[in-house]
Design a protein around this motif. Structure first.
Motif, PDB file in Angstrom:
ATOM      1  N   TYR A 196       1.677  13.419  -8.688  1.00  0.00           N
ATOM      2  CA  TYR A 196       0.828  14.528  -8.255  1.00  0.00           C
ATOM      3  C   TYR A 196       1.672  15.710  -7.784  1.00  0.00           C
ATOM      4  O   TYR A 196       1.403  16.853  -8.151  1.00  0.00           O
ATOM      5  N   VAL A 197       2.700  15.437  -6.997  1.00  0.00           N
ATOM      6  CA  VAL A 197       3.578  16.512  -6.516  1.00  0.00           C
ATOM      7  C   VAL A 197       4.315  17.156  -7.682  1.00  0.00           C
ATOM      8  O   VAL A 197       4.459  18.383  -7.740  1.00  0.00           O
ATOM      9  N   LEU A 198       4.773  16.358  -8.632  1.00  0.00           N
ATOM     10  CA  LEU A 198       5.460  16.913  -9.803  1.00  0.00           C
ATOM     11  C   LEU A 198       4.523  17.805 -10.611  1.00  0.00           C
ATOM     12  O   LEU A 198       4.929  18.872 -11.092  1.00  0.00           O
ATOM     13  N   GLU A 199       3.276  17.380 -10.788  1.00  0.00           N
ATOM     14  CA  GLU A 199       2.305  18.195 -11.521  1.00  0.00           C
ATOM     15  C   GLU A 199       1.997  19.482 -10.758  1.00  0.00           C
ATOM     16  O   GLU A 199       1.859  20.554 -11.350  1.00  0.00           O
ATOM     17  N   TRP A 200       1.905  19.384  -9.448  1.00  0.00           N
ATOM     18  CA  TRP A 200       1.628  20.554  -8.623  1.00  0.00           C
ATOM     19  C   TRP A 200       2.778  21.556  -8.694  1.00  0.00           C
ATOM     20  O   TRP A 200       2.570  22.759  -8.854  1.00  0.00           O
ATOM     21  N   ARG A 201       4.016  21.069  -8.595  1.00  0.00           N
ATOM     22  CA  ARG A 201       5.179  21.963  -8.640  1.00  0.00           C
ATOM     23  C   ARG A 201       5.372  22.570 -10.026  1.00  0.00           C
ATOM     24  O   ARG A 201       5.886  23.672 -10.159  1.00  0.00           O
ATOM     25  N   ARG A 202       4.959  21.855 -11.060  1.00  0.00           N
ATOM     26  CA  ARG A 202       5.065  22.354 -12.414  1.00  0.00           C
ATOM     27  C   ARG A 202       4.049  23.455 -12.692  1.00  0.00           C
ATOM     28  O   ARG A 202       4.198  24.241 -13.611  1.00  0.00           O
ATOM     29  N   GLY A 203       2.970  23.487 -11.867  1.00  0.00           N
ATOM     30  CA  GLY A 203       1.945  24.504 -12.034  1.00  0.00           C
ATOM     31  C   GLY A 203       0.760  24.010 -12.819  1.00  0.00           C
ATOM     32  O   GLY A 203      -0.056  24.810 -13.296  1.00  0.00           O
ATOM     33  N   GLY A 204       0.621  22.714 -12.981  1.00  0.00           N
ATOM     34  CA  GLY A 204      -0.483  22.168 -13.765  1.00  0.00           C
ATOM     35  C   GLY A 204      -1.824  22.278 -13.091  1.00  0.00           C
ATOM     36  O   GLY A 204      -2.865  22.144 -13.743  1.00  0.00           O
ATOM     37  N   ALA A 237       0.832  -1.206   0.000  1.00  0.00           N
ATOM     38  CA  ALA A 237       0.000   0.000   0.000  1.00  0.00           C
ATOM     39  C   ALA A 237       0.869   1.260   0.000  1.00  0.00           C
ATOM     40  O   ALA A 237       0.544   2.235  -0.685  1.00  0.00           O
ATOM     41  N   LEU A 238       1.957   1.255   0.744  1.00  0.00           N
ATOM     42  CA  LEU A 238       2.845   2.419   0.768  1.00  0.00           C
ATOM     43  C   LEU A 238       3.509   2.649  -0.585  1.00  0.00           C
ATOM     44  O   LEU A 238       3.664   3.787  -1.029  1.00  0.00           O
ATOM     45  N   VAL A 239       3.892   1.571  -1.256  1.00  0.00           N
ATOM     46  CA  VAL A 239       4.465   1.702  -2.599  1.00  0.00           C
ATOM     47  C   VAL A 239       3.418   2.265  -3.560  1.00  0.00           C
ATOM     48  O   VAL A 239       3.703   3.154  -4.367  1.00  0.00           O
ATOM     49  N   PHE A 240       2.188   1.779  -3.469  1.00  0.00           N
ATOM     50  CA  PHE A 240       1.112   2.269  -4.331  1.00  0.00           C
ATOM     51  C   PHE A 240       0.848   3.750  -4.086  1.00  0.00           C
ATOM     52  O   PHE A 240       0.702   4.531  -5.031  1.00  0.00           O
ATOM     53  N   ILE A 241       0.802   4.145  -2.817  1.00  0.00           N
ATOM     54  CA  ILE A 241       0.560   5.553  -2.501  1.00  0.00           C
ATOM     55  C   ILE A 241       1.714   6.414  -3.008  1.00  0.00           C
ATOM     56  O   ILE A 241       1.487   7.508  -3.545  1.00  0.00           O
ATOM     57  N   ALA A 242       2.936   5.938  -2.882  1.00  0.00           N
ATOM     58  CA  ALA A 242       4.089   6.691  -3.381  1.00  0.00           C
ATOM     59  C   ALA A 242       4.040   6.824  -4.902  1.00  0.00           C
ATOM     60  O   ALA A 242       4.345   7.891  -5.446  1.00  0.00           O
ATOM     61  N   LEU A 243       3.640   5.760  -5.598  1.00  0.00           N
ATOM     62  CA  LEU A 243       3.573   5.802  -7.060  1.00  0.00           C
ATOM     63  C   LEU A 243       2.495   6.761  -7.560  1.00  0.00           C
ATOM     64  O   LEU A 243       2.574   7.255  -8.684  1.00  0.00           O
ATOM     65  N   VAL A 244       1.496   7.019  -6.757  1.00  0.00           N
ATOM     66  CA  VAL A 244       0.460   7.973  -7.147  1.00  0.00           C
ATOM     67  C   VAL A 244       0.796   9.384  -6.665  1.00  0.00           C
ATOM     68  O   VAL A 244       0.493  10.364  -7.340  1.00  0.00           O
ATOM     69  N   THR A 245       1.452   9.507  -5.520  1.00  0.00           N
ATOM     70  CA  THR A 245       1.721  10.815  -4.948  1.00  0.00           C
ATOM     71  C   THR A 245       2.858  11.540  -5.661  1.00  0.00           C
ATOM     72  O   THR A 245       2.791  12.768  -5.840  1.00  0.00           O
ATOM     73  N   VAL A 246       3.871  10.836  -6.082  1.00  0.00           N
ATOM     74  CA  VAL A 246       5.021  11.482  -6.732  1.00  0.00           C
ATOM     75  C   VAL A 246       4.602  12.218  -8.011  1.00  0.00           C
ATOM     76  O   VAL A 246       4.944  13.401  -8.177  1.00  0.00           O
TER      77      VAL A 246
END
Length: 71
Positions: free
Chosen positions: A59-67, A48-57
């Motif tokens: 999302y954070v990249l899109e957020w930092r990019r300004g998407g 579950a932690l691996v799955f959450i990390a694979l989805v969260t990373v």
């Protein structure tokens, strides 16, 4: 018949919609894990932690990019 008017939506509208769908699907996958948490043990927790990390990373990249900005 006069014709059909179309409205062009900004691309950020689609990005936010796709992000919502991805996290909605994530909740659907995590619900069965939460109900069987005690039977799965450490393997279930790590999966579950691996799955959450694979989805969260992404999302954070899109957020930092300004998407996710509406400007």
């Amino acid at each position: 018949m006069t014709g059909v008017q179309t409205c062009a939506l900004p691309i950020s509208f689609y990005l936010v919609g796709m992000t919502f769908i991805i996290f909605d699907v994530e909740v659907v996958f995590l619900y069965p894990w939460a109900t069987a948490f005690h039977r799965l043990g450490f393997f279930g927790l790590s999966a579950a932690l691996v799955f959450i990390a694979l989805v969260t990373v992404p999302y954070v990249l899109e957020w930092r990019r300004g998407g996710l900005d509406w400007d």
